[in-house]
Design a protein around this motif. Structure first.
Motif, mmCIF file in Angstrom:
data_model
loop_
_atom_site.group_PDB
_atom_site.id
_atom_site.type_symbol
_atom_site.label_atom_id
_atom_site.label_comp_id
_atom_site.label_asym_id
_atom_site.label_seq_id
_atom_site.Cartn_x
_atom_site.Cartn_y
_atom_site.Cartn_z
ATOM 1 N N GLY B 48 0.830 -1.206 0.000
ATOM 2 C CA GLY B 48 0.000 0.000 0.000
ATOM 3 C C GLY B 48 0.860 1.249 0.000
ATOM 4 N N ALA B 49 1.831 1.277 0.916
ATOM 5 C CA ALA B 49 2.688 2.453 1.049
ATOM 6 C C ALA B 49 3.501 2.686 -0.226
ATOM 7 N N LEU B 50 4.106 1.636 -0.759
ATOM 8 C CA LEU B 50 5.000 1.792 -1.909
ATOM 9 C C LEU B 50 4.215 2.100 -3.185
ATOM 10 N N THR B 51 3.028 1.524 -3.314
ATOM 11 C CA THR B 51 2.199 1.846 -4.471
ATOM 12 C C THR B 51 1.773 3.312 -4.413
ATOM 13 N N MET B 52 1.399 3.742 -3.202
ATOM 14 C CA MET B 52 1.011 5.143 -3.035
ATOM 15 C C MET B 52 2.193 6.059 -3.370
ATOM 16 N N ALA B 53 3.379 5.657 -2.921
ATOM 17 C CA ALA B 53 4.575 6.454 -3.203
ATOM 18 C C ALA B 53 4.807 6.567 -4.703
ATOM 19 N N ALA B 54 4.540 5.489 -5.440
ATOM 20 C CA ALA B 54 4.705 5.540 -6.897
ATOM 21 C C ALA B 54 3.668 6.471 -7.508
ATOM 22 N N ALA B 177 10.668 4.262 0.475
ATOM 23 C CA ALA B 177 9.944 5.432 -0.025
ATOM 24 C C ALA B 177 9.142 6.066 1.093
ATOM 25 N N ARG B 178 8.902 7.337 0.916
ATOM 26 C CA ARG B 178 8.120 8.114 1.859
ATOM 27 C C ARG B 178 7.170 8.961 1.037
ATOM 28 N N ILE B 262 -0.650 3.389 3.580
ATOM 29 C CA ILE B 262 -0.765 4.764 3.085
ATOM 30 C C ILE B 262 -0.733 5.740 4.255
ATOM 31 N N LEU B 263 -1.290 5.343 5.397
ATOM 32 C CA LEU B 263 -1.303 6.227 6.569
ATOM 33 C C LEU B 263 0.092 6.424 7.148
ATOM 34 N N ILE B 264 0.891 5.357 7.189
ATOM 35 C CA ILE B 264 2.192 5.506 7.864
ATOM 36 C C ILE B 264 3.294 5.994 6.920
ATOM 37 N N ALA B 265 3.083 5.894 5.620
ATOM 38 C CA ALA B 265 4.140 6.271 4.681
ATOM 39 C C ALA B 265 4.648 7.701 4.858
ATOM 40 N N PRO B 266 3.812 8.656 5.306
ATOM 41 C CA PRO B 266 4.362 10.001 5.525
ATOM 42 C C PRO B 266 5.237 10.121 6.771
ATOM 43 N N VAL B 270 9.180 3.408 4.219
ATOM 44 C CA VAL B 270 8.733 2.021 4.077
ATOM 45 C C VAL B 270 9.556 1.338 2.990
ATOM 46 N N TYR B 271 10.086 0.178 3.319
ATOM 47 C CA TYR B 271 10.796 -0.650 2.349
ATOM 48 C C TYR B 271 9.929 -1.840 1.982
#
Lengths: 248, 347
Positions: B48-54, B177-178, B262-266, B270-271
């Motif tokens: 979720g985090a990495l897709t959002m980062a992309a 990514a962040r 997605i919530l924690i990525a900011p 996240v790797y």
């Protein structure tokens, strides 16, 4: 004669290497109460499980003129109106009576039939006790009420053929009478019923046609009235004495 | 430690605890309904985090080919079953739902100006390419062995975890990514400074939990999932198929996982393999609830978050050790106090 709703031919079920039922052939016509009686371990519950698609079985089962054995899943059968009230009731113990009933309509809801409020009123009319206890948890009900809830939940699915496995099991005689009265009432409402019972006399009194299952095979079949007066059945299942098998 | 530091640590603990709580609820749900101990839960967080980062940088979701490939695989498996059961009429729907839809989504996303989309829309795009992996994984890995023992399901679960971590490395690369916070800045409350993102996390986590509670209490599908958890046979006899229940709760688990990511990525980088530890901490929370109680699992997760936060201050080298050691007294307590209750045998 009324059209055939469900028919089995040469139905066999094995538990490992033991054959639990052997070449069973039964027939249920629309609007009838058919009962399967027999001693403990004769294979009555196995027969119902096989019809419901819960157990692998061999032979032929046709329901509503369609061959269903091995081709339709349990949920597909429920959607076609074949509904089983199991011996153990299998209620959702920590959910309310109303939620148990609502889930009975799940298969209908899935195929877009959202008219279950009306069916719920009908079920409450048949079982006023359930209406009184609608907010209570199913796990806190008495034995008779549990059976009523199990039947009410099944009725929420609008069954064409309702299969009842030992509805009188563990219930007081008065409640058994009440349950069987309701079974007859359901027949009057157009529901066909397959009633599996150990309480042979009670079952034969309400049924139209009956099969006696012994050691996994049909030993005797006839109209229920005829069986009530059949000396072999009286001796083995209705009378007081008589320990030997009727098939022998 | 002065009170300002203590408050800061508490804030940290609650933020992480909220995420662990979300994950623990998903774990309890998946276990109650399917008996699967869902080790890959954390992978959905990373995905979720990495897709959002992309997506926020205007790249196409890296896992879209995975979604399409698995979709085609599901279509083939379901198609073969349908043909074998003599229900060829189901084929068109199976193909459209599993194969055509993901391909269509892939075409659409190529046409979208991803970078210019508003934040909520970007979240939707990211979710659209992660959440389907939930039901797909269930259909391919778990449904064929749904009747197996808990141990076998756990082994499959571990295998899926390794697969997903490997796929994660392949699709997202080894770089972390962040993403930018939902809202920049924060507010000063007395002696402490609270980032807006913290408020977002705790707020959205609370909303999601409330949403799940509403779903389970009031919708017929939520009730069907609860019913399956209470009495599998009874649910089956009412036409609630185990396949449907499994797919539904894996979808929810994927949604909860991806959203948590997605919530924690900011607030953290996240790797591809970050998810595992996060998922495990949710698991510790779930264990505190005995893998059955939702409120206890949520409370346990907050405790895990706080414990982690304070131990990272006092003994940062041992922070994971302290958190995971928590499971020992909990298990000891539970094995001494829990009576074995089996719904199936209840009359």
């Amino acid at each position: 004669m009324k059209p055939i709703l469900l028919e089995t031919r040469g139905l066999c079920v094995n538990y490992g290497r033991v054959e639990a039922i052997h070449k069973v052939g039964i027939r249920i016509r629309q609007g009838e109460i058919v009962t399967v009686i027999g001693p403990n371990g004769a294979g009555k519950t196995t027969l119902l499980s096989a019809l419901m698609g819960l157990l692998p079985a061999r032979g032929e089962v046709s329901y509503q003129d369609q061959s269903v054995l091995g081709t339709l899943s349990v949920d597909a059968l429920v959607a076609k109106g074949l509904v089983l009230v199991p011996e153990k009731r299998e209620l959702f113990g920590s959910m309310s009576v109303a939620d148990n009933l609502l889930l009975g309509a799940f298969a209908r809801h899935r195929r877009g039939d959202r008219d279950h409020a009306k069916t719920l009123d009908e079920v409450y009319a048949i079982f006023p006790r359930l209406a009184e206890r609608r907010k209570q948890e199913a796990g806190t009900l008495s034995g008779g009420e549990r059976q009523m809830l199990a039947m009410g939940r099944a009725l929420m699915a609008k069954p064409t053929l309702l299969m009842l496995d030992e509805p009188s099991l563990g219930l007081a005689p008065l409640i058994v009478k009440e349950i069987l009265r309701i079974v007859v009432q359901l027949k009057g409402m157009g529901v066909s019923i397959l009633l599996v019972e150990q309480n042979a006399r009670a079952a034969l009194q309400v049924a139209d046609y009956a099969y006696v299952l012994e050691n996994g095979s049909v030993a005797v079949e006839n109209s229920a009235r005829a069986l009530l007066h059949d000396p072999r059945v009286i001796e083995s299942y209705l009378g007081l004495g008589g320990s030997h098998s009727i098939a022998a | 430690m002065d009170s300002a530091v203590a408050l800061l640590l508490a804030q940290d603990g609650f933020t992480n605890g909220a995420i662990y709580a979300l994950l623990s609820l998903a774990l309890v749900l998946v276990f109650a309904v399917t008996r699967v101990i869902f080790i890959p839960q954390g992978e959905y967080v990373a995905y979720g985090a990495l897709t959002m980062a992309a997506v926020v940088t205007g790249q196409l979701p890296p896992t879209m080919w995975l979604v399409v490939t698995l979709g085609i695989a599901v279509a083939i498996v379901d198609g073969v079953v349908a043909v074998r059961e003599g229900a060829k009429s189901r084929l068109p729907l199976i193909i459209v739902k599993n194969a055509v839809l993901p391909i269509a989504a892939m075409v659409v996303v190529r046409l979208l100006p991803l970078k210019e989309l508003s934040y909520p829309l970007q979240v939707l795009v990211a979710l659209a390419f992660v959440v389907p992996l939930g039901p797909q994984v269930y259909r391919l890995a778990f449904q064929p062995v749904a009747e197996a023992s808990v141990l076998l399901l756990l082994i499959v679960s571990v295998a899926v975890h390794f697969m997903m971590v490997g796929m994660g490395l392949y699709f997202f690369g080894a770089e972390g990514a962040r993403i930018p916070p939902f809202t920049e800045g924060g507010l000063t409350l007395g002696a402490t400074f609270i980032q807006y993102q913290t408020i977002w996390i705790v707020g959205i986590a609370a909303l999601l939990i409330a949403g799940l509670a509403l779903f389970f209490e009031h919708s017929i599908y939520g009730k069907a999932l609860r019913a399956t958890a209470i009495n599998r046979t009874g649910a089956r006899l009412m036409g609630i198929s185990a396949d449907l229940a499994g797919k539904l709760c894996f979808t929810l688990a994927a949604l909860v996982g991806a959203f948590s990511g997605i919530l924690i990525a900011p607030i953290t980088t996240v790797y591809y393999d970050t998810g595992f530890l996060i998922g495990l901490k949710g698991f510790v929370g779930a264990i505190i609830g005995g893998l059955v109680s939702y409120p206890l699992a949520a409370a346990g997760s907050i405790l895990v978050g706080l414990l982690e936060s304070y131990s990272s201050f006092y003994a940062s080298a041992y922070k994971e050790v302290i958190v995971f050691t928590l499971i020992i007294p909990v298990l000891l307590y539970q094995s001494l106090t829990t009576k074995h209750v089996d719904d199936e045998d209840e009359h």
